[in-house]
Write a protein that holds these residues in place. Structure first.
Motif, PDB file in Angstrom:
ATOM      1  N   LEU A  76       0.816  -1.208   0.000  1.00 46.11           N
ATOM      2  CA  LEU A  76       0.000   0.000   0.000  1.00 46.11           C
ATOM      3  C   LEU A  76       0.854   1.265   0.000  1.00 46.11           C
ATOM      4  CD1 LEU A  76      -2.686   1.543   0.292  1.00 46.11           C
ATOM      5  CD2 LEU A  76      -2.567   1.095   2.757  1.00 46.11           C
ATOM      6  N   GLU A  77       1.892   1.268   0.810  1.00 46.48           N
ATOM      7  CA  GLU A  77       2.697   2.478   1.012  1.00 46.48           C
ATOM      8  C   GLU A  77       3.244   3.072  -0.291  1.00 46.48           C
ATOM      9  OE1 GLU A  77       6.811   3.653   3.338  1.00 46.48           O
ATOM     10  OE2 GLU A  77       5.496   2.148   4.253  1.00 46.48           O
ATOM     11  N   PRO A  78       3.777   2.272  -1.225  1.00 48.84           N
ATOM     12  CA  PRO A  78       4.335   2.871  -2.457  1.00 48.84           C
ATOM     13  C   PRO A  78       3.286   3.495  -3.378  1.00 48.84           C
ATOM     14  CG  PRO A  78       5.186   0.644  -2.089  1.00 48.84           C
ATOM     15  CD  PRO A  78       4.032   0.822  -1.165  1.00 48.84           C
ATOM     16  N   LEU A  79       2.016   3.114  -3.212  1.00 48.60           N
ATOM     17  CA  LEU A  79       0.978   3.654  -4.086  1.00 48.60           C
ATOM     18  C   LEU A  79       0.608   5.089  -3.735  1.00 48.60           C
ATOM     19  CD1 LEU A  79      -1.454   0.597  -4.325  1.00 48.60           C
ATOM     20  CD2 LEU A  79       0.153   1.377  -6.069  1.00 48.60           C
ATOM     21  N   LEU A  80       0.778   5.466  -2.474  1.00 47.87           N
ATOM     22  CA  LEU A  80       0.342   6.792  -2.042  1.00 47.87           C
ATOM     23  C   LEU A  80       1.054   7.938  -2.780  1.00 47.87           C
ATOM     24  CD1 LEU A  80      -0.143   6.173   1.768  1.00 47.87           C
ATOM     25  CD2 LEU A  80      -1.893   6.848   0.135  1.00 47.87           C
ATOM     26  N   PRO A  81       2.388   7.880  -2.957  1.00 51.28           N
ATOM     27  CA  PRO A  81       3.036   8.968  -3.705  1.00 51.28           C
ATOM     28  C   PRO A  81       2.534   9.108  -5.145  1.00 51.28           C
ATOM     29  CG  PRO A  81       4.660   7.758  -2.419  1.00 51.28           C
ATOM     30  CD  PRO A  81       3.385   6.976  -2.350  1.00 51.28           C
ATOM     31  N   LEU A  82       2.130   8.003  -5.767  1.00 48.23           N
ATOM     32  CA  LEU A  82       1.575   8.065  -7.124  1.00 48.23           C
ATOM     33  C   LEU A  82       0.322   8.931  -7.142  1.00 48.23           C
ATOM     34  CD1 LEU A  82       0.993   7.179 -10.082  1.00 48.23           C
ATOM     35  CD2 LEU A  82      -0.082   5.119  -9.113  1.00 48.23           C
ATOM     36  N   LEU A 245      -7.618   1.499  -5.079  1.00 49.36           N
ATOM     37  CA  LEU A 245      -8.810   2.238  -4.659  1.00 49.36           C
ATOM     38  C   LEU A 245      -8.592   2.890  -3.300  1.00 49.36           C
ATOM     39  CD1 LEU A 245     -11.780  -0.123  -5.633  1.00 49.36           C
ATOM     40  CD2 LEU A 245     -11.463   2.211  -6.415  1.00 49.36           C
ATOM     41  N   LEU A 246      -7.979   2.143  -2.393  1.00 46.60           N
ATOM     42  CA  LEU A 246      -7.751   2.637  -1.040  1.00 46.60           C
ATOM     43  C   LEU A 246      -6.773   3.811  -1.039  1.00 46.60           C
ATOM     44  CD1 LEU A 246      -8.347   2.256   1.952  1.00 46.60           C
ATOM     45  CD2 LEU A 246      -6.561   0.509   2.036  1.00 46.60           C
ATOM     46  N   ALA A 247      -5.656   3.669  -1.755  1.00 49.47           N
ATOM     47  CA  ALA A 247      -4.664   4.739  -1.806  1.00 49.47           C
ATOM     48  C   ALA A 247      -5.259   6.003  -2.427  1.00 49.47           C
ATOM     49  CB  ALA A 247      -3.447   4.283  -2.607  1.00 49.47           C
ATOM     50  N   ARG A 248      -6.035   5.819  -3.474  1.00 48.55           N
ATOM     51  CA  ARG A 248      -6.656   6.985  -4.121  1.00 48.55           C
ATOM     52  C   ARG A 248      -7.640   7.667  -3.179  1.00 48.55           C
ATOM     53  NH1 ARG A 248     -10.548   7.378  -9.369  1.00 48.55           N
ATOM     54  NH2 ARG A 248      -9.941   9.454 -10.018  1.00 48.55           N
ATOM     55  N   GLU A 249      -8.361   6.866  -2.389  1.00 47.41           N
ATOM     56  CA  GLU A 249      -9.314   7.441  -1.437  1.00 47.41           C
ATOM     57  C   GLU A 249      -8.607   8.222  -0.341  1.00 47.41           C
ATOM     58  OE1 GLU A 249     -13.460   7.916  -0.392  1.00 47.41           O
ATOM     59  OE2 GLU A 249     -12.378   7.276  -2.189  1.00 47.41           O
ATOM     60  N   TYR A 250      -7.454   7.726   0.102  1.00 53.00           N
ATOM     61  CA  TYR A 250      -6.675   8.475   1.094  1.00 53.00           C
ATOM     62  C   TYR A 250      -6.320   9.862   0.573  1.00 53.00           C
ATOM     63  CZ  TYR A 250      -5.642   4.137   3.744  1.00 53.00           C
ATOM     64  OH  TYR A 250      -5.718   2.996   4.489  1.00 53.00           O
ATOM     65  N   VAL A 251      -5.806   9.916  -0.651  1.00 52.57           N
ATOM     66  CA  VAL A 251      -5.380  11.196  -1.212  1.00 52.57           C
ATOM     67  C   VAL A 251      -6.590  12.108  -1.418  1.00 52.57           C
ATOM     68  CG1 VAL A 251      -4.289  12.324  -3.191  1.00 52.57           C
ATOM     69  CG2 VAL A 251      -3.318  10.222  -2.245  1.00 52.57           C
ATOM     70  N   ARG A 252      -7.689  11.515  -1.830  1.00 53.28           N
ATOM     71  CA  ARG A 252      -8.932  12.290  -1.967  1.00 53.28           C
ATOM     72  C   ARG A 252      -9.318  12.910  -0.629  1.00 53.28           C
ATOM     73  NH1 ARG A 252     -14.751   9.442  -3.469  1.00 53.28           N
ATOM     74  NH2 ARG A 252     -15.950  11.349  -3.784  1.00 53.28           N
ATOM     75  N   ALA A 253      -9.248  12.128   0.446  1.00 57.12           N
ATOM     76  CA  ALA A 253      -9.611  12.630   1.772  1.00 57.12           C
ATOM     77  C   ALA A 253      -8.627  13.690   2.259  1.00 57.12           C
ATOM     78  CB  ALA A 253      -9.677  11.464   2.759  1.00 57.12           C
ATOM     79  N   ILE A 254      -7.350  13.482   1.965  1.00 55.54           N
ATOM     80  CA  ILE A 254      -6.331  14.465   2.361  1.00 55.54           C
ATOM     81  C   ILE A 254      -6.598  15.804   1.684  1.00 55.54           C
ATOM     82  CG2 ILE A 254      -3.894  15.064   2.122  1.00 55.54           C
ATOM     83  CD1 ILE A 254      -3.282  12.047   2.519  1.00 55.54           C
ATOM     84  N   CYS A 255      -6.869  15.770   0.389  1.00 56.04           N
ATOM     85  CA  CYS A 255      -7.142  17.008  -0.348  1.00 56.04           C
ATOM     86  C   CYS A 255      -8.386  17.705   0.203  1.00 56.04           C
ATOM     87  CB  CYS A 255      -7.319  16.710  -1.833  1.00 56.04           C
ATOM     88  SG  CYS A 255      -5.787  16.225  -2.673  1.00 56.04           S
ATOM     89  N   ALA A 256      -9.416  16.922   0.515  1.00 52.22           N
ATOM     90  CA  ALA A 256     -10.638  17.514   1.059  1.00 52.22           C
ATOM     91  C   ALA A 256     -10.376  18.142   2.420  1.00 52.22           C
ATOM     92  CB  ALA A 256     -11.726  16.447   1.169  1.00 52.22           C
ATOM     93  N   LYS A 257      -9.648  17.447   3.268  1.00 58.77           N
ATOM     94  CA  LYS A 257      -9.374  17.940   4.618  1.00 58.77           C
ATOM     95  C   LYS A 257      -8.512  19.191   4.598  1.00 58.77           C
ATOM     96  CE  LYS A 257      -9.006  17.992   9.108  1.00 58.77           C
ATOM     97  NZ  LYS A 257     -10.148  18.470   9.924  1.00 58.77           N
ATOM     98  N   LEU A 258      -7.533  19.252   3.718  1.00 59.96           N
ATOM     99  CA  LEU A 258      -6.607  20.374   3.684  1.00 59.96           C
ATOM    100  C   LEU A 258      -7.087  21.519   2.798  1.00 59.96           C
ATOM    101  CD1 LEU A 258      -3.172  18.507   3.582  1.00 59.96           C
ATOM    102  CD2 LEU A 258      -4.471  19.305   5.559  1.00 59.96           C
TER     103      LEU A 258
END
Length: 465
Positions: A76-82, A245-258
């Motif tokens: 999972l971890e390497p997908l987040l920077p993408l 899907l999970l990694a993309r959702e994390y980034v989506r949530a981060i963008c929304a929160k920030l």
């Protein structure tokens, strides 16, 4: 779709090799919207890692992300920077050891706090709820689970300023309750649903962002989401198929929160809000509404845009058209969902669309990085991308039935909260535009102030004022 993604990945590689970083990132962005295939996304993640080493740092916002999980995070971890890269983020991710997330939070001297993350993700799943097959006190057990997580959030907030993302609970594919999972109020699956509702309610109280794992499981497909063999051998959950899907959702949530989401949606007209060209086909020749299937899809897209406007997204028009022609459907077509007053700016002329968008941004006093441009014409999309790289562009597919999905899945308008100001934003910008127009037409300040027709009310000071 898989073939399109492969082509986009190869394009990204080619652009990266020639040092065309922005084109490489744009190709990767389109790639992530086309596929969630794990093996392809792994390759794209490696390419993103290489790009991040040489990409101009001033073009990205660096963020440190702490990933706390009761599952292994190796894949999972390497997908987040993408997924961060394609949203303008340089995510520097660090994971705790498997299953130590509670200790990491509760120990003020743990790596978590010395890392000083900007975002903490608590990645749990149904096993962490430790529920029996049937609960004797379903609502009480759900509230107790939520309260346990509240204590962790409060401890985190006491020792860190990081934004917190909290997993909701998925459900097991195979449960001894069998059919009763859907019908018995004390069944594990039903209690997990109640626990999710309690987590969402308590998260709002503490500004924690919930991640809807149950929705991701449904989107991925239950059989693809969970792999019992991988869980027992490697403590991998969800299965690899669910990780993009999970990694993309994390980034989506981060963008929304920030607050990194977009604020303005600028739309073309012909073959975007309706089928056909109004200047050539006339009011009776365009495709919109029933009984034509494509026309229904155009109307559905307008409805989606109207709903975006109702929650605070500003709408604007940018079309190569004679203005009189462009206004006809808004004035005379009975199937139009959107009206001219739904738009804070209406540009129908023959100037380059990038110039019109820049003018809209100036009128609204908003940065171009808060804009999304939506068009069916690839040439227009590429012209705006080249002239205004800050603007996010969404090229609509050929089939109008896919328009809503194309814009929705770009995930550009997410927000973590909804306020009264959001709901009245369009009305406020309309008023601002009217004031600006009045000021431009006034000969002096006195004329301008008189044109506003302001009224003054006087009253004694009290609690109400």
């Amino acid at each position: 779709m898989h073939e399109d993604a492969q082509i986009l990945f190869e394009d990204a590689k080619k652009f990266a090799e020639s040092g065309e970083w922005e084109r490489a990132v744009e190709a990767l962005k389109c790639f992530t919207e086309k596929t969630t295939d794990f093996s392809l996304c792994q390759k794209a993640a490696k390419l993103a890692g290489k790009i991040l080493k040489t990409y101009p740092p001033e073009k990205l916002r660096p963020l440190k992300v702490a990933l706390l999980s009761s599952s292994t995070t190796l894949f999972l971890e390497p997908l987040l920077p993408l997924y961060g890269l394609v949203r303008g983020l340089d995510l520097r991710v660090k994971s705790g050891d498997f299953g130590t997330w509670r200790q990491d939070i509760l120990d003020p001297s743990s790596w978590l706090y010395s890392f000083e993350p900007d975002v903490v993700i608590i990645a749990t799943h149904y096993r962490d709820a430790a529920l029996p097959s049937f609960s004797q006190d379903p609502q009480g057990d759900a509230e107790k689970i939520a309260e346990q997580f509240v204590q962790f959030w409060e401890h985190l907030k006491k020792h860190s300023r990081a934004a917190i993302l909290q997993h909701g609970f998925d459900r097991p594919n195979d449960d001894a309750a069998a059919y009763l999972s859907a019908t018995h109020p004390g069944a594990r699956a039903r209690v997990l649903e109640s626990a999710n509702a309690a987590l969402v309610r308590r998260a709002a109280e503490l500004s924690v962002v919930p991640v809807d794992i149950a929705e991701l499981r449904a989107r991925c497909g239950a059989d693809q989401w969970e792999d019992a063999r991988l869980w027992h051998h490697a403590k991998q959950h969800p299965a690899p198929a669910g990780l993009p899907l999970l990694a993309r959702e994390y980034v989506r949530a981060i963008c929304a929160k920030l607050g990194l989401s977009k604020k303005v949606c600028v739309c073309d007209l012909d073959n975007t809000l309706w089928g056909g060209v109004i200047g050539e086909d006339g009011i009776d020749g365009i495709t919109l509404g029933t009984p034509n299937a494509a026309g229904e899809a155009f109307a559905a897209f307008q409805t989606y845009l109207k709903e975006l406007k109702q929650r605070g997204i500003l709408l604007a028009v940018c079309s190569k058209n004679n203005e009189a022609d462009a206004l006809l459907p808004f004035e005379k077509h009975p199937a139009m969902v959107l009206k001219k007053d739904d738009f804070v700016s209406f540009k129908a002329n023959w100037s380059p669309k990038s110039e019109n968008i820049a003018q809209i941004a100036a009128e609204l006093n908003l940065g171009l990085d808060s804009f999304v441009f939506v068009d069916d014409n690839r040439a227009e999309i590429e012209q705006v991308r080249a002239a205004l790289p800050q603007v996010a562009c969404v090229q609509l597919p050929q089939d109008s039935a896919e328009y809503v999905a194309a814009l929705s899945r770009a995930q550009l308008f997410d927000t973590a909260t909804l306020s009264a100001d959001d709901l009245s934003r369009s009305q406020s910008y309309h008023a601002n535009a009217a004031r600006a127009q009045a000021q431009s037409g006034a000969t002096d300040l006195k004329d301008f102030l008189q044109s506003l027709q302001m009224r003054c009310a006087a009253a004694p000071i009290g609690e109400g004022n």
